[in-house]
Design a protein around this motif. Structure first.
Motif, short mmCIF file in Angstrom:
data_model
loop_
_atom_site.label_atom_id
_atom_site.label_comp_id
_atom_site.label_asym_id
_atom_site.label_seq_id
_atom_site.Cartn_x
_atom_site.Cartn_y
_atom_site.Cartn_z
N LYS A 160 -21.88 16.52 -16.94
CA LYS A 160 -22.20 15.14 -16.57
C LYS A 160 -23.15 14.53 -17.58
O LYS A 160 -23.78 15.22 -18.37
CB LYS A 160 -22.86 15.09 -15.17
CG LYS A 160 -21.98 15.58 -14.04
CD LYS A 160 -20.90 14.58 -13.74
CE LYS A 160 -20.06 15.02 -12.55
NZ LYS A 160 -18.99 14.10 -12.27
N THR A 161 -23.27 13.20 -17.52
CA THR A 161 -24.23 12.45 -18.33
C THR A 161 -25.15 11.72 -17.39
O THR A 161 -24.70 11.09 -16.43
CB THR A 161 -23.50 11.43 -19.23
OG1 THR A 161 -22.62 12.15 -20.10
CG2 THR A 161 -24.47 10.63 -20.08
N ALA A 162 -26.47 11.84 -17.64
CA ALA A 162 -27.47 11.17 -16.81
C ALA A 162 -28.00 9.96 -17.56
O ALA A 162 -28.50 10.09 -18.68
CB ALA A 162 -28.59 12.14 -16.46
N LEU A 163 -27.93 8.78 -16.92
CA LEU A 163 -28.36 7.53 -17.55
C LEU A 163 -29.17 6.70 -16.56
O LEU A 163 -28.88 6.70 -15.37
CB LEU A 163 -27.14 6.70 -17.97
CG LEU A 163 -26.15 7.34 -18.94
CD1 LEU A 163 -24.87 6.53 -19.01
CD2 LEU A 163 -26.78 7.48 -20.29
N GLY A 164 -30.17 5.99 -17.06
CA GLY A 164 -30.88 5.02 -16.25
C GLY A 164 -32.22 5.48 -15.72
O GLY A 164 -32.68 6.59 -15.98
N ILE A 165 -32.87 4.55 -14.97
CA ILE A 165 -34.17 4.82 -14.37
C ILE A 165 -34.09 4.39 -12.90
O ILE A 165 -34.02 3.19 -12.63
CB ILE A 165 -35.29 4.02 -15.08
CG1 ILE A 165 -35.31 4.36 -16.56
CG2 ILE A 165 -36.62 4.28 -14.43
CD1 ILE A 165 -36.23 3.47 -17.38
N PRO A 166 -34.10 5.30 -11.97
CA PRO A 166 -33.94 6.74 -12.13
C PRO A 166 -32.51 7.06 -12.57
O PRO A 166 -31.60 6.28 -12.31
CB PRO A 166 -34.24 7.30 -10.75
CG PRO A 166 -33.90 6.21 -9.80
CD PRO A 166 -34.19 4.92 -10.54
N ALA A 167 -32.36 8.18 -13.24
CA ALA A 167 -31.06 8.54 -13.81
C ALA A 167 -30.03 8.80 -12.74
O ALA A 167 -30.30 9.39 -11.70
CB ALA A 167 -31.21 9.77 -14.70
N LYS A 168 -28.82 8.34 -13.04
CA LYS A 168 -27.67 8.62 -12.18
C LYS A 168 -26.65 9.36 -13.05
O LYS A 168 -26.49 9.07 -14.23
CB LYS A 168 -27.07 7.31 -11.66
CG LYS A 168 -28.00 6.61 -10.68
CD LYS A 168 -27.30 5.38 -10.13
CE LYS A 168 -28.00 4.66 -9.07
NZ LYS A 168 -29.24 4.37 -8.85
N SER A 169 -25.96 10.33 -12.44
CA SER A 169 -24.97 11.13 -13.17
C SER A 169 -23.63 10.44 -13.19
O SER A 169 -23.19 9.87 -12.20
CB SER A 169 -24.82 12.50 -12.50
OG SER A 169 -26.03 13.19 -12.54
N LYS A 170 -23.00 10.50 -14.36
CA LYS A 170 -21.65 9.93 -14.50
C LYS A 170 -20.72 10.95 -15.09
O LYS A 170 -21.10 11.78 -15.86
CB LYS A 170 -21.70 8.68 -15.36
CG LYS A 170 -22.55 7.61 -14.74
CD LYS A 170 -22.51 6.36 -15.57
CE LYS A 170 -23.42 5.34 -14.94
NZ LYS A 170 -22.94 4.04 -14.86
#
Length: 170
Positions: A160-170
């Protein structure tokens, strides 16, 4: 556990592979002089010294040199498998309780910290982008990418890839 020299060699070979995959076919010797390599080597030496009670003061000395010379602080008891690469060391801060597998790559400004006495555990083949923050008793699975400036406070499953604040998995 491989010897310190074998770990350093695997770290440097992994860094050379990263450069090659980015189109820069550089020699092993040139890899030794790229940004972040001295931070890797000083961390590995400090870690080894910390494993011997009598050499604990030397471990702290190498950690201090790493902080002053490279601008990064890596706890002497942090553990990373072979292929640990710091691409750019400025601003990297890693808690002593962090555990990581093989082939972990960090960009500048990465922070891995403790929350209530517990720190992150990282799987194998992890990329952590510039400015990312990873806190608390969380686990990153294998083949995870953490995007630049992401703040990871929950587990991230493998692939998975974690992005954002707070991170979300995609």
């Amino acid at each position: 556990m491989p010897s310190t020299l074998k770990l350093i060699k695997s770290d440097l070979k992994r860094k050379q592979e990263i450069f090659r995959s980015d189109g820069a076919d550089i020699s092993f010797l040139r890899t030794c002089f790229t940004d972040g390599t001295s931070a890797n080597i000083l961390f590995r030496i400090a870690s080894k010294c910390a494993s011997y009670k009598l050499l604990a003061p030397a471990a702290l000395l190498f950690q201090h040199i790493n902080r002053v010379y490279n601008g990064c602080v890596i706890g002497v008891k942090a553990e990373f498998g072979p292929g640990f690469v710091i691409m750019h060391p400025i601003g990297v801060v890693i808690n002593s309780k962090v555990k990581g597998g093989a082939n972990i790559t960090l960009e500048s400004g990465v922070v891995m910290g403790d929350e209530k006495g517990k720190s992150p555990t990282l799987g194998n083949h992890i990329f952590i982008g510039t400015g990312a923050k990873i806190f608390g008793p969380i686990t990153l699975g294998d083949n995870v990418k953490v995007g630049a400036n992401a703040v990871v406070v929950k587990d991230v499953k493998s692939n998975k890839t974690a992005l954002g604040i707070p991170a979300k998995s995609k």
